[in-house]
Design a protein around this motif. Structure first.
Motif, PDB file in Angstrom:
ATOM      1  N   VAL A 198      -9.469  18.878 -14.350  1.00  0.00           N
ATOM      2  CA  VAL A 198     -10.137  17.705 -13.773  1.00  0.00           C
ATOM      3  C   VAL A 198     -10.018  16.566 -14.779  1.00  0.00           C
ATOM      4  N   GLU A 199      -9.445  15.451 -14.360  1.00  0.00           N
ATOM      5  CA  GLU A 199      -9.293  14.313 -15.276  1.00  0.00           C
ATOM      6  C   GLU A 199     -10.543  13.452 -15.264  1.00  0.00           C
ATOM      7  N   LEU A 200     -10.980  13.078 -16.475  1.00  0.00           N
ATOM      8  CA  LEU A 200     -12.195  12.269 -16.598  1.00  0.00           C
ATOM      9  C   LEU A 200     -11.890  11.091 -17.508  1.00  0.00           C
ATOM     10  N   ASP A 201     -12.008   9.868 -16.966  1.00  0.00           N
ATOM     11  CA  ASP A 201     -11.777   8.670 -17.771  1.00  0.00           C
ATOM     12  C   ASP A 201     -13.109   8.259 -18.390  1.00  0.00           C
ATOM     13  N   THR A 202     -13.184   8.322 -19.721  1.00  0.00           N
ATOM     14  CA  THR A 202     -14.459   8.074 -20.400  1.00  0.00           C
ATOM     15  C   THR A 202     -14.619   6.619 -20.849  1.00  0.00           C
ATOM     16  N   THR A 203     -13.645   5.771 -20.492  1.00  0.00           N
ATOM     17  CA  THR A 203     -13.736   4.360 -20.890  1.00  0.00           C
ATOM     18  C   THR A 203     -15.035   3.770 -20.349  1.00  0.00           C
ATOM     19  N   GLY A 204     -15.826   3.192 -21.233  1.00  0.00           N
ATOM     20  CA  GLY A 204     -17.069   2.540 -20.804  1.00  0.00           C
ATOM     21  C   GLY A 204     -18.230   3.501 -20.586  1.00  0.00           C
ATOM     22  N   LEU A 205     -18.008   4.806 -20.759  1.00  0.00           N
ATOM     23  CA  LEU A 205     -19.105   5.773 -20.559  1.00  0.00           C
ATOM     24  C   LEU A 205     -19.732   6.152 -21.898  1.00  0.00           C
ATOM     25  N   SER A 206     -21.048   6.439 -21.864  1.00  0.00           N
ATOM     26  CA  SER A 206     -21.706   6.921 -23.084  1.00  0.00           C
ATOM     27  C   SER A 206     -21.414   8.418 -23.229  1.00  0.00           C
ATOM     28  N   ILE A 207     -21.695   8.952 -24.418  1.00  0.00           N
ATOM     29  CA  ILE A 207     -21.489  10.392 -24.657  1.00  0.00           C
ATOM     30  C   ILE A 207     -22.317  11.194 -23.655  1.00  0.00           C
ATOM     31  N   GLU A 208     -23.556  10.759 -23.459  1.00  0.00           N
ATOM     32  CA  GLU A 208     -24.448  11.487 -22.546  1.00  0.00           C
ATOM     33  C   GLU A 208     -23.889  11.494 -21.116  1.00  0.00           C
ATOM     34  N   GLU A 209     -23.343  10.350 -20.701  1.00  0.00           N
ATOM     35  CA  GLU A 209     -22.778  10.286 -19.339  1.00  0.00           C
ATOM     36  C   GLU A 209     -21.594  11.251 -19.189  1.00  0.00           C
ATOM     37  N   VAL A 210     -20.761  11.311 -20.236  1.00  0.00           N
ATOM     38  CA  VAL A 210     -19.597  12.208 -20.155  1.00  0.00           C
ATOM     39  C   VAL A 210     -20.064  13.664 -20.125  1.00  0.00           C
ATOM     40  N   VAL A 211     -21.021  13.997 -21.009  1.00  0.00           N
ATOM     41  CA  VAL A 211     -21.532  15.382 -21.050  1.00  0.00           C
ATOM     42  C   VAL A 211     -22.084  15.765 -19.671  1.00  0.00           C
ATOM     43  N   ASN A 212     -22.843  14.859 -19.068  1.00  0.00           N
ATOM     44  CA  ASN A 212     -23.418  15.177 -17.750  1.00  0.00           C
ATOM     45  C   ASN A 212     -22.344  15.373 -16.689  1.00  0.00           C
ATOM     46  N   LYS A 213     -21.301  14.561 -16.767  1.00  0.00           N
ATOM     47  CA  LYS A 213     -20.214  14.719 -15.789  1.00  0.00           C
ATOM     48  C   LYS A 213     -19.514  16.070 -15.978  1.00  0.00           C
ATOM     49  N   VAL A 214     -19.294  16.433 -17.236  1.00  0.00           N
ATOM     50  CA  VAL A 214     -18.614  17.715 -17.484  1.00  0.00           C
ATOM     51  C   VAL A 214     -19.511  18.875 -17.042  1.00  0.00           C
ATOM     52  N   LYS A 215     -20.813  18.755 -17.314  1.00  0.00           N
ATOM     53  CA  LYS A 215     -21.723  19.837 -16.894  1.00  0.00           C
ATOM     54  C   LYS A 215     -21.728  19.969 -15.372  1.00  0.00           C
ATOM     55  N   ALA A 216     -21.638  18.836 -14.686  1.00  0.00           N
ATOM     56  CA  ALA A 216     -21.596  18.894 -13.209  1.00  0.00           C
ATOM     57  C   ALA A 216     -20.328  19.622 -12.756  1.00  0.00           C
ATOM     58  N   ILE A 217     -19.232  19.402 -13.458  1.00  0.00           N
ATOM     59  CA  ILE A 217     -17.984  20.099 -13.104  1.00  0.00           C
ATOM     60  C   ILE A 217     -18.138  21.600 -13.377  1.00  0.00           C
ATOM     61  N   ILE A 218     -18.745  21.942 -14.531  1.00  0.00           N
ATOM     62  CA  ILE A 218     -18.942  23.362 -14.869  1.00  0.00           C
ATOM     63  C   ILE A 218     -19.780  24.055 -13.797  1.00  0.00           C
ATOM     64  N   GLU A 219     -20.794  23.350 -13.312  1.00  0.00           N
ATOM     65  CA  GLU A 219     -21.670  23.967 -12.299  1.00  0.00           C
ATOM     66  C   GLU A 219     -20.963  24.268 -10.985  1.00  0.00           C
ATOM     67  N   THR A 220     -19.870  23.568 -10.727  1.00  0.00           N
ATOM     68  CA  THR A 220     -19.145  23.834  -9.466  1.00  0.00           C
ATOM     69  C   THR A 220     -18.289  25.096  -9.578  1.00  0.00           C
ATOM     70  N   LYS A 221     -18.149  25.633 -10.805  1.00  0.00           N
ATOM     71  CA  LYS A 221     -17.233  26.775 -11.008  1.00  0.00           C
ATOM     72  C   LYS A 221     -17.933  28.102 -10.765  1.00  0.00           C
TER      73      LYS A 221
END
Ligand code: C5P
Length: 221
Positions: A198-221
């Motif tokens: 899954v590609e995630l563009d982190t431009t303009g995102l905070s560390i917390e926002e990226v972590v939350n997005k990745v955790k949401a992806i993990i939860e779908t697995k």
């Protein structure tokens, strides 16, 4: 959470290690910084004053290189034959040469073997360039983190400033682009998004926002 494998790949300074470390801590998984391993081999070759273009000379060193990690805060501690090299492997010189050394087949094979051995121990978050494509092709979660070259250079600039390292933003942009070019154009295991990542563009995102997005992806697995 079940002990799964999480692969985080992407270009230089895209925030992979920051995100991977937070995830590993939150999930109580092992964190493996594979870039650090290639940096240790590069440092070892530079200390021997080898011509880094000499593949045979560089690969002949491999049996004498033992790489290990210890937990540390804020960064994992890295050792070359029991000597701590945590800071030295991040120098401008090692960074400028690591893509040459990491392109060699025997170096890649040795590092891949070591990475798989560590991953066999249980739940793991591993970051690098070829984790989803080569090292852990069956990883349950594969993330490909990207960000604009400018944003990546700014992040690295701030990190370097905090460490008292004297680099300019322009030089960092050039160095990052060069390293990405070399890493994605080498013959063996180039930097590439795995087809199931899954590609995630982190431009303009905070560390917390990226972590939350990745955790949401993990939860779908
Ligand atoms: O992640 P980091 O920027 O520390 O990686 C340093 C270098 O190590 C990369 O530019 C690349 O040449 C090499 N590398 C690699 N494969 C990996 C991780 C890093 O070739 N899995």
């Amino acid at each position: 959470m079940n002990p799964i494998q999480i692969a985080i790949d992407g270009p230089a300074s895209a925030g992979k290690s920051t995100i991977a470390k937070i995830l590993a801590t939150d999930l109580n998984f092992i964190y493996v910084d594979t870039g650090a391993m290639y940096r240790v081999v590069t440092l070892a070759a530079m200390r021997e004053d080898l011509a880094l273009q000499d593949e045979a000379a560089v690969t002949a060193l491999l049996p004498n290189i033992n790489i290990s990690f210890k937990p540390g805060n804020p960064v994992q501690r890295v050792f070359l034959n029991n000597e701590e090299v945590t800071d030295e492997i991040r120098s401008v010189e090692v960074t400028a040469n690591v893509s040459t050394v990491s392109a060699y087949a025997a170096v890649r094979q040795a590092m891949t073997d070591l990475q798989r051995e560590i991953a066999a121990a249980g739940g793991v978050v591993m970051d690098g360039r070829d984790i989803g494509t080569t090292v852990l092709p069956n990883a349950a979660v594969k993330i490909f983190l990207i960000a604009s070259v400018h944003e990546r250079a700014v992040r690295r600039f701030k990190e370097n400033q905090a460490k008292g390292m004297d680099t300019t933003l322009d030089d960092l942009e050039v160095a990052i682009e060069k390293r990405d070019y070399l890493d994605s154009h080498r013959e063996i295991s180039p930097l590439k998004k795995a087809s199931d990542a899954v590609e995630l563009d982190t431009t303009g995102l905070s560390i917390e926002e990226v972590v939350n997005k990745v955790k949401a992806i993990i939860e779908t697995k």
